[in-house]
Scaffold this motif. Structure first.
Motif, PDB file in Angstrom:
ATOM      1  N   THR A  63      -4.093  12.961  -2.079  1.00  0.00           N
ATOM      2  CA  THR A  63      -4.375  12.439  -0.734  1.00  0.00           C
ATOM      3  C   THR A  63      -4.561  10.928  -0.764  1.00  0.00           C
ATOM      4  OG1 THR A  63      -6.738  12.839  -1.061  1.00  0.00           O
ATOM      5  CG2 THR A  63      -5.465  14.583   0.004  1.00  0.00           C
ATOM      6  N   TRP A  64      -4.995  10.417  -1.926  1.00  0.00           N
ATOM      7  CA  TRP A  64      -5.282   8.992  -2.084  1.00  0.00           C
ATOM      8  C   TRP A  64      -4.188   8.261  -2.860  1.00  0.00           C
ATOM      9  CZ3 TRP A  64      -5.284   8.814  -7.299  1.00  0.00           C
ATOM     10  CH2 TRP A  64      -5.698   9.960  -7.984  1.00  0.00           C
ATOM     11  N   ALA A  65      -3.013   8.848  -2.962  1.00  0.00           N
ATOM     12  CA  ALA A  65      -1.912   8.173  -3.669  1.00  0.00           C
ATOM     13  C   ALA A  65      -1.609   6.839  -2.988  1.00  0.00           C
ATOM     14  CB  ALA A  65      -0.679   9.064  -3.664  1.00  0.00           C
ATOM     15  N   GLY A  66      -1.362   5.820  -3.800  1.00  0.00           N
ATOM     16  CA  GLY A  66      -1.093   4.499  -3.238  1.00  0.00           C
ATOM     17  C   GLY A  66      -0.555   3.531  -4.255  1.00  0.00           C
ATOM     18  N   THR A  67      -0.576   2.260  -3.891  1.00  0.00           N
ATOM     19  CA  THR A  67       0.025   1.206  -4.695  1.00  0.00           C
ATOM     20  C   THR A  67      -0.835  -0.049  -4.663  1.00  0.00           C
ATOM     21  OG1 THR A  67       2.221   2.005  -4.074  1.00  0.00           O
ATOM     22  CG2 THR A  67       2.102  -0.190  -5.046  1.00  0.00           C
ATOM     23  N   THR A  68      -1.186  -0.555  -5.827  1.00  0.00           N
ATOM     24  CA  THR A  68      -1.816  -1.869  -5.909  1.00  0.00           C
ATOM     25  C   THR A  68      -0.736  -2.930  -5.817  1.00  0.00           C
ATOM     26  OG1 THR A  68      -3.684  -1.097  -7.225  1.00  0.00           O
ATOM     27  CG2 THR A  68      -3.152  -3.434  -7.362  1.00  0.00           C
ATOM     28  N   ILE A  69      -0.942  -3.899  -4.945  1.00  0.00           N
ATOM     29  CA  ILE A  69       0.056  -4.945  -4.711  1.00  0.00           C
ATOM     30  C   ILE A  69      -0.125  -6.013  -5.785  1.00  0.00           C
ATOM     31  CG2 ILE A  69       1.010  -6.549  -3.012  1.00  0.00           C
ATOM     32  CD1 ILE A  69      -0.388  -4.782  -0.863  1.00  0.00           C
ATOM     33  N   GLY A  70       0.497  -5.766  -6.928  1.00  0.00           N
ATOM     34  CA  GLY A  70       0.355  -6.642  -8.077  1.00  0.00           C
ATOM     35  C   GLY A  70      -0.037  -5.839  -9.301  1.00  0.00           C
ATOM     36  N   THR A  71      -0.422  -6.524 -10.353  1.00  0.00           N
ATOM     37  CA  THR A  71      -0.880  -5.877 -11.575  1.00  0.00           C
ATOM     38  C   THR A  71      -2.388  -5.657 -11.491  1.00  0.00           C
ATOM     39  OG1 THR A  71      -1.378  -7.935 -12.745  1.00  0.00           O
ATOM     40  CG2 THR A  71       0.907  -7.152 -12.821  1.00  0.00           C
ATOM     41  N   ALA A  72      -2.948  -5.125 -12.571  1.00  0.00           N
ATOM     42  CA  ALA A  72      -4.390  -4.884 -12.611  1.00  0.00           C
ATOM     43  C   ALA A  72      -5.188  -6.184 -12.513  1.00  0.00           C
ATOM     44  CB  ALA A  72      -4.748  -4.149 -13.898  1.00  0.00           C
ATOM     45  N   ALA A  73      -4.536  -7.333 -12.769  1.00  0.00           N
ATOM     46  CA  ALA A  73      -5.229  -8.620 -12.714  1.00  0.00           C
ATOM     47  C   ALA A  73      -5.456  -9.098 -11.290  1.00  0.00           C
ATOM     48  CB  ALA A  73      -4.436  -9.671 -13.489  1.00  0.00           C
ATOM     49  N   GLY A  74      -4.783  -8.488 -10.305  1.00  0.00           N
ATOM     50  CA  GLY A  74      -4.971  -8.891  -8.921  1.00  0.00           C
ATOM     51  C   GLY A  74      -4.297 -10.205  -8.591  1.00  0.00           C
ATOM     52  N   ASN A 133     -22.055  -5.967   3.582  1.00  0.00           N
ATOM     53  CA  ASN A 133     -22.837  -5.725   2.371  1.00  0.00           C
ATOM     54  C   ASN A 133     -22.239  -6.478   1.190  1.00  0.00           C
ATOM     55  OD1 ASN A 133     -24.828  -4.049   0.695  1.00  0.00           O
ATOM     56  ND2 ASN A 133     -22.860  -3.503  -0.245  1.00  0.00           N
ATOM     57  N   GLY A 134     -20.915  -6.445   1.080  1.00  0.00           N
ATOM     58  CA  GLY A 134     -20.274  -7.164  -0.016  1.00  0.00           C
ATOM     59  C   GLY A 134     -20.504  -8.653   0.052  1.00  0.00           C
ATOM     60  N   ILE A 135     -20.353  -9.220   1.237  1.00  0.00           N
ATOM     61  CA  ILE A 135     -20.568 -10.659   1.407  1.00  0.00           C
ATOM     62  C   ILE A 135     -22.019 -11.011   1.089  1.00  0.00           C
ATOM     63  CG2 ILE A 135     -20.561 -12.560   3.062  1.00  0.00           C
ATOM     64  CD1 ILE A 135     -17.762 -11.645   2.267  1.00  0.00           C
ATOM     65  N   ALA A 136     -22.951 -10.195   1.567  1.00  0.00           N
ATOM     66  CA  ALA A 136     -24.375 -10.458   1.338  1.00  0.00           C
ATOM     67  C   ALA A 136     -24.729 -10.437  -0.145  1.00  0.00           C
ATOM     68  CB  ALA A 136     -25.224  -9.437   2.096  1.00  0.00           C
ATOM     69  N   ASN A 137     -23.991  -9.631  -0.911  1.00  0.00           N
ATOM     70  CA  ASN A 137     -24.273  -9.518  -2.349  1.00  0.00           C
ATOM     71  C   ASN A 137     -23.390 -10.412  -3.206  1.00  0.00           C
ATOM     72  OD1 ASN A 137     -26.357  -7.227  -2.928  1.00  0.00           O
ATOM     73  ND2 ASN A 137     -25.069  -6.417  -1.281  1.00  0.00           N
ATOM     74  N   GLY A 138     -22.627 -11.287  -2.570  1.00  0.00           N
ATOM     75  CA  GLY A 138     -21.821 -12.251  -3.311  1.00  0.00           C
ATOM     76  C   GLY A 138     -20.576 -11.670  -3.953  1.00  0.00           C
ATOM     77  N   TRP A 139     -20.102 -10.519  -3.465  1.00  0.00           N
ATOM     78  CA  TRP A 139     -18.893  -9.922  -4.029  1.00  0.00           C
ATOM     79  C   TRP A 139     -17.678 -10.799  -3.721  1.00  0.00           C
ATOM     80  CZ3 TRP A 139     -19.238  -4.029  -2.397  1.00  0.00           C
ATOM     81  CH2 TRP A 139     -20.380  -3.479  -2.976  1.00  0.00           C
ATOM     82  N   ILE A 140     -16.730 -10.799  -4.647  1.00  0.00           N
ATOM     83  CA  ILE A 140     -15.446 -11.447  -4.400  1.00  0.00           C
ATOM     84  C   ILE A 140     -14.374 -10.368  -4.287  1.00  0.00           C
ATOM     85  CG2 ILE A 140     -16.098 -13.547  -5.641  1.00  0.00           C
ATOM     86  CD1 ILE A 140     -14.253 -12.565  -7.939  1.00  0.00           C
ATOM     87  N   TYR A 141     -13.294 -10.705  -3.608  1.00  0.00           N
ATOM     88  CA  TYR A 141     -12.176  -9.779  -3.431  1.00  0.00           C
ATOM     89  C   TYR A 141     -10.889 -10.509  -3.819  1.00  0.00           C
ATOM     90  CZ  TYR A 141     -15.737  -7.461  -0.570  1.00  0.00           C
ATOM     91  OH  TYR A 141     -16.885  -6.876  -0.126  1.00  0.00           O
ATOM     92  N   ASN A 142     -10.196  -9.988  -4.814  1.00  0.00           N
ATOM     93  CA  ASN A 142      -8.979 -10.660  -5.288  1.00  0.00           C
ATOM     94  C   ASN A 142      -7.885  -9.664  -5.665  1.00  0.00           C
ATOM     95  OD1 ASN A 142     -10.052  -9.589  -7.617  1.00  0.00           O
ATOM     96  ND2 ASN A 142     -10.368 -11.545  -8.651  1.00  0.00           N
ATOM     97  N   LYS A 143      -7.915  -8.504  -5.029  1.00  0.00           N
ATOM     98  CA  LYS A 143      -6.944  -7.470  -5.329  1.00  0.00           C
ATOM     99  C   LYS A 143      -6.798  -6.594  -4.088  1.00  0.00           C
ATOM    100  CE  LYS A 143      -6.438  -3.663  -8.728  1.00  0.00           C
ATOM    101  NZ  LYS A 143      -7.108  -3.040  -9.896  1.00  0.00           N
ATOM    102  N   ALA A 144      -5.582  -6.100  -3.820  1.00  0.00           N
ATOM    103  CA  ALA A 144      -5.356  -5.276  -2.630  1.00  0.00           C
ATOM    104  C   ALA A 144      -4.475  -4.083  -2.975  1.00  0.00           C
ATOM    105  CB  ALA A 144      -4.708  -6.100  -1.520  1.00  0.00           C
ATOM    106  N   SER A 145      -4.770  -2.934  -2.360  1.00  0.00           N
ATOM    107  CA  SER A 145      -3.975  -1.725  -2.537  1.00  0.00           C
ATOM    108  C   SER A 145      -3.689  -1.114  -1.174  1.00  0.00           C
ATOM    109  CB  SER A 145      -4.714  -0.700  -3.403  1.00  0.00           C
ATOM    110  OG  SER A 145      -4.987  -1.221  -4.695  1.00  0.00           O
ATOM    111  N   ILE A 146      -2.500  -0.545  -1.025  1.00  0.00           N
ATOM    112  CA  ILE A 146      -2.090   0.077   0.233  1.00  0.00           C
ATOM    113  C   ILE A 146      -1.847   1.562   0.012  1.00  0.00           C
ATOM    114  CG2 ILE A 146       0.365  -0.480  -0.099  1.00  0.00           C
ATOM    115  CD1 ILE A 146       0.474  -0.974   2.970  1.00  0.00           C
TER     116      ILE A 146
END
Length: 434
Positions: free
Chosen positions: A230-241, A313-326
């Motif tokens: 049900t959660w099959a998908g694709t990361t747009i790039g390699t594991a490095a993001g 919550n992520g912003i408040a805890n200083g999380w960064i986002y550098n990877k995307a999956s569809i």
């Protein structure tokens, strides 16, 4: 006598064992029995039937695709995990009678868990001749992958004929430190200097292909398999993001992507995360509105999917986002449907495809023997890239104005595509060189 017999037996065993490791030239090892065929693919180690050109070796692998699934192929498991700390590239020699532009995809897997994999697309540039095809696995973790999967003509059903027959040889790692750049936003899958590898999971199978609706455009084809989660998908790039962090915030929380779906009302989920910590994520979901047509979907991460972490919550805890999956058709297993996506960007989807197409571009003279002039009345042209029918970038121009000249005097006779970027989007027009 017993000691001599034992020594002889040990000697026979030692010379009879051949390690399965890179490089592989198939001169003695590996053998046919070392390959694991699947879903209509069949690999055989045999005498080279096309000795010549860059490959006069005695033995090669023949892979024939005959029926089965569109992802039919074969794989081989190595005796040890691959080390990508220095040599981040893989390459092999390939021969086929299939048309130029045929997909020759190479995937690396964890043999114990095939869901852990990295898949790199490639295409042929010749037919009925040997060529070397290189794959950039920058970002692939060392000590993780120990299986090579050969997926030729991915997306098509083989018929056992010459165009479904592939030869390959001399599979090896190499140092490609001068290779492709890490993927970064915005992502348009064009050009030859960026690593456009995608990483599938859950029974998805994706590859870089020519847009079936526009031969001057490259897109990712994403097949959610007949056997898929049900959660099959694709990361747009390699594991490095991505090379840089997504500049997302509570007040600027939108991304958009162009998609093609066979059905309207298909749920499409987009997830962003920290490539170094997969517990730091944010997910949101929208429905397609068109069937069998391209459309731009806008994802607002301040409206997170039910049961997932909030952006706040992520912003408040200083999380960064550098990877995307569809994820296409999220929530449905075993879809067995094909989707396409392109043009992932940060920010609002300020321009629809329909409104962009209202921009009028003219190319003259067309056909031409030497040069074209590209002109538009209502937009400022930022850049122009010209691609041949194989998707190879042959000309790149920086522009600032509503008119530009393209020197095609050194191009071969044939059809080309100009990809024109303005401050409101990208469009393509055909160019003909006489």
């Amino acid at each position: 006598m017993k000691k001599i017999t034992l020594l002889c037996m040990l000697f026979v065993v030692s010379i009879g064992y051949a390690q399965i490791a890179l490089p592989m030239d198939f001169e003695g090892s590996p053998v046919t029995g070392d390959f694991i065929d699947f879903d209509g693919g069949g690999a055989t180690v045999k005498a080279n039937p096309q000795s010549g050109g860059i490959n006069t070796s005695a033995t090669v692998v023949e892979l024939i695709r005959n029926g089965g699934q569109v992802w039919a192929g074969s794989k081989i498991v190595l005796d040890s995990k691959l080390d990508f700390s220095t040599n981040k590239g893989l390459r092999m020699k390939v021969y086929t009678a299939a048309p130029i532009g045929t997909a020759v995809t190479l995937k690396i897997e964890d043999a114990a868990n095939g869901a852990i994999n990295v898949e790199i697309p490639g295409v042929t540039t010749v037919t009925n001749a040997w060529e070397t095809i290189e794959y950039d696995f920058a970002g692939a973790a060392s000590g993780t992958y120990d299986a090579l999967v050969f997926l030729f003509d991915l997306g098509s059903t083989g018929d056992g004929t010459a165009t479904s027959t592939f030869l390959f040889d001399d599979v090896e790692q190499f140092d490609n430190s001068g290779g492709l750049a890490q993927i970064d936003l915005p992502v348009d899958f064009e050009g030859s200097t960026t690593n456009f590898a995608v990483t599938d999971f859950g029974g998805n199978s994706s590859s870089l292909v020519v847009d079936p609706t526009d031969s001057g455009n490259m897109v990712i084809q994403s097949i959610k398999g007949a056997v898929s989660e049900t959660w099959a998908g694709t990361t747009i790039g390699t594991a490095a993001g991505f090379a840089t962090n997504i500049p997302i915030s509570n007040s600027d929380s939108k991304m958009n992507i162009r998609v093609w779906s066979p059905d309207a009302n298909t749920p499409v989920r987009l997830k962003i995360e920290d490539a170094a910590d997969d517990t730091h994520t944010c997910e949101t979901e929208v429905l397609t509105t068109s069937a069998g047509a391209w459309e731009v979907l806008e994802f607002d991460f301040s409206n997170e999917a039910s049961g997932t972490a909030t952006l706040a919550n992520g912003i408040a805890n200083g999380w960064i986002y550098n990877k995307a999956s569809i994820f296409f058709d999220f929530g449905t297993a075993n879809s067995n449907k094909t989707y396409y996506f392109d043009d992932l960007k940060f920010g609002e989807a300020s321009l629809s495809i329909d409104s962009f197409e209202q921009t009028t571009f003219k190319a003259y003279p067309n056909p031409t023997r030497d040069s074209w002039t590209i002109k538009t009345q209502n937009k400022n042209i930022e850049s122009i890239q010209v691609f041949d029918v194989l998707g190879k970038n042959v000309i790149s121009l920086a522009v600032n104005g509503n008119q530009a000249a393209i020197d095609g005097s050194n191009l071969k006779t044939g059809l080309y595509f100009a990809q024109i970027k303005t401050d409101s989007g990208i469009n393509s027009i055909k160019l003909i060189k006489q």
